[in-house]
Design a protein around this motif. Structure first.
Motif, short mmCIF file in Angstrom:
data_model
loop_
_atom_site.label_atom_id
_atom_site.label_comp_id
_atom_site.label_asym_id
_atom_site.label_seq_id
_atom_site.Cartn_x
_atom_site.Cartn_y
_atom_site.Cartn_z
N UNK A 1 48.20 40.06 35.73
CA UNK A 1 47.06 40.57 36.51
C UNK A 1 45.90 39.58 36.45
N UNK A 2 45.62 39.08 35.25
CA UNK A 2 44.52 38.12 35.08
C UNK A 2 44.77 36.88 35.94
N UNK A 3 46.04 36.39 35.91
CA UNK A 3 46.36 35.19 36.68
C UNK A 3 46.23 35.45 38.18
N UNK A 4 46.60 36.65 38.62
CA UNK A 4 46.48 36.97 40.05
C UNK A 4 45.01 37.00 40.47
N UNK A 5 44.16 37.55 39.62
CA UNK A 5 42.72 37.58 39.93
C UNK A 5 42.16 36.16 39.98
N UNK A 6 42.58 35.36 38.98
CA UNK A 6 42.08 33.98 38.93
C UNK A 6 42.56 33.16 40.11
N UNK A 7 43.76 33.44 40.61
CA UNK A 7 44.26 32.74 41.78
C UNK A 7 43.32 32.97 42.97
N UNK A 8 42.82 34.21 43.10
CA UNK A 8 41.85 34.52 44.16
C UNK A 8 40.58 33.69 44.00
N UNK A 9 40.12 33.55 42.75
CA UNK A 9 38.92 32.73 42.50
C UNK A 9 39.16 31.28 42.91
N UNK A 10 40.38 30.79 42.60
CA UNK A 10 40.70 29.40 42.93
C UNK A 10 40.68 29.19 44.44
N UNK A 11 41.20 30.17 45.18
CA UNK A 11 41.20 30.05 46.65
C UNK A 11 39.76 30.05 47.18
N UNK A 12 38.89 30.87 46.58
CA UNK A 12 37.48 30.86 46.96
C UNK A 12 36.86 29.49 46.72
N UNK A 13 37.16 28.92 45.56
CA UNK A 13 36.60 27.61 45.21
C UNK A 13 37.11 26.55 46.18
N UNK A 14 38.42 26.63 46.52
CA UNK A 14 39.01 25.66 47.44
C UNK A 14 38.30 25.75 48.79
N UNK A 15 38.00 26.96 49.23
CA UNK A 15 37.34 27.15 50.52
C UNK A 15 35.95 26.52 50.51
#
Lengths: 118, 235
Positions: free
Chosen positions: A38-52
């Protein structure tokens, strides 16, 4: 690493697909205790935000500076771009607003800011 | 190469007791065991739970029992474990889930030995200088990354979870023999108690387990001698 307009636009397309897929992200671990998936899934969303934020900021910055090397704008442009990029995410897709804030340069007698030329 | 991973599983929300789970993965010989765990978690069973962070043997998150010995999963190569590898949570700690153990008691014991600079003088206002020889005196203990591999490998800890354990003594040593520190007497008083250094039976499991190559047993013996001879200068 090199950047140019076409490459950054392509990155946005790729990111589109990833963000779309992320809406359907699934997990096998449904537990409440030490759920690292779950933590990794949430962090993946953060990474996509940062990439954007990174891609939009890099597209707008039509110059080269430090590690941001644009093959289509190879010169450093202090007149227009001596400023920090601030990215704000809205609620919709591609809803990224860019703002800027001035750089506070320290007047150091030895280390003067200069173009990276190597 | 194809390897069979036997992993000790336990999910407190589902399982009454731990059980063995098996996975087959194809890995390169120079991959690390942590890579194999990631393959399992990312492609086979997302519920497999273990700690990891830097993946380069520095953060100390992924200490676990690998083929019966405490190792960092990120430092063990696939070619060194063979075609069948057994992975368990470290012994001597309460298991939270799968390979994740509760490190709170470990860090409580670490804090108990006052692992920080103690001085009674006023702030000198400058750096506290010491010679290279003085720095060398406690160098060994500074390598500790607090992964818990030594403490979890120690039969004296298994038998008595209240014992302070090797990692705490290593970190006490690091300050006891530091020329700038003035807290040696306090720490030696703590370590001279019933659950202090004397429960160490020089089994050497700790020295074998340490991923940083610290001569843990040697440091423990040095602290014992400092207590016996009331001397923190001697070798």
């Amino acid at each position: 690493m090199e950047r140019d307009e076409a490459g950054l636009r392509k990155a946005l397309d790729t990111l589109d697909g990833l963000q779309d897929a992320y809406k359907r992200v699934q997990m096998q671990d449904k537990g409440k205790k030490f759920n690292t998936e779950l933590v990794e899934a949430i962090e993946l969303g953060f990474l996509l935000d940062c990439a954007e934020a990174t891609i939009h900021g890099a597209l707008a910055r039509q110059e080269s500076r430090g590690a941001h090397y644009r093959t289509d704008y190879q010169k450093r442009d202090d007149e227009n771009w001596l400023k920090h990029t601030l990215a704000y995410k809205g609620t919709k897709t591609h809803d990224v607003r860019l703002d800027y804030k001035p750089v506070e340069l320290i007047d150091d007698p030895i280390f003067k800011p200069k173009e990276r030329k190597y | 190469m194809n390897i069979l991973m036997r992993i000790r599983r336990y999910n407190p929300e589902k399982d009454n007791k731990p059980y063995w789970d098996e996975f087959r993965v194809d890995m390169e010989p120079i991959d690390r065991l942590l890579d194999a765990l990631n393959v399992v978690k990312w492609t086979m069973d997302g519920t497999l739970t273990y700690r990891r962070s830097c993946a380069h043997g520095v953060c100390g998150s992924d200490a676990m029992r690998i083929n019966g010995r405490n190792r960092l999963a990120c430092k063990v190569l696939i070619r060194d474990v063979g075609s069948k590898v057994t992975i368990e949570p470290m012994l001597g700690f309460p298991v939270i889930k799968d390979l994740v153990v509760d490190m709170d008691p470990f860090f409580d014991k670490y804090k108990a030995v006052k692992p920080y600079l103690i001085t009674h003088d006023s702030d000198p206002g400058t750096e506290r200088l010491q010679s290279p020889a003085e720095r060398e005196r406690y160098d060994e203990g500074t390598k500790c990354i607090l992964c818990g591999a030594c403490t979890g490998s120690c039969p004296s800890v298994w038998g008595n979870p209240d014992w302070v354990g090797p990692a705490s003594i290593v970190n006490a040593h690091r300050f006891i023999f530091d020329s700038r520190d003035q807290g040696a007497a306090e720490r030696l008083a703590i370590l001279g108690q019933r659950d202090g250094v004397w429960r160490c039976r020089t089994i050497f499991n700790c020295a074998d387990a340490c991923p940083r190559g610290i001569h843990v047993t040697d440091l423990i013996e040095q602290v014992k001698r400092a207590i016996v001879y009331n001397d923190t200068k001697g070798e």
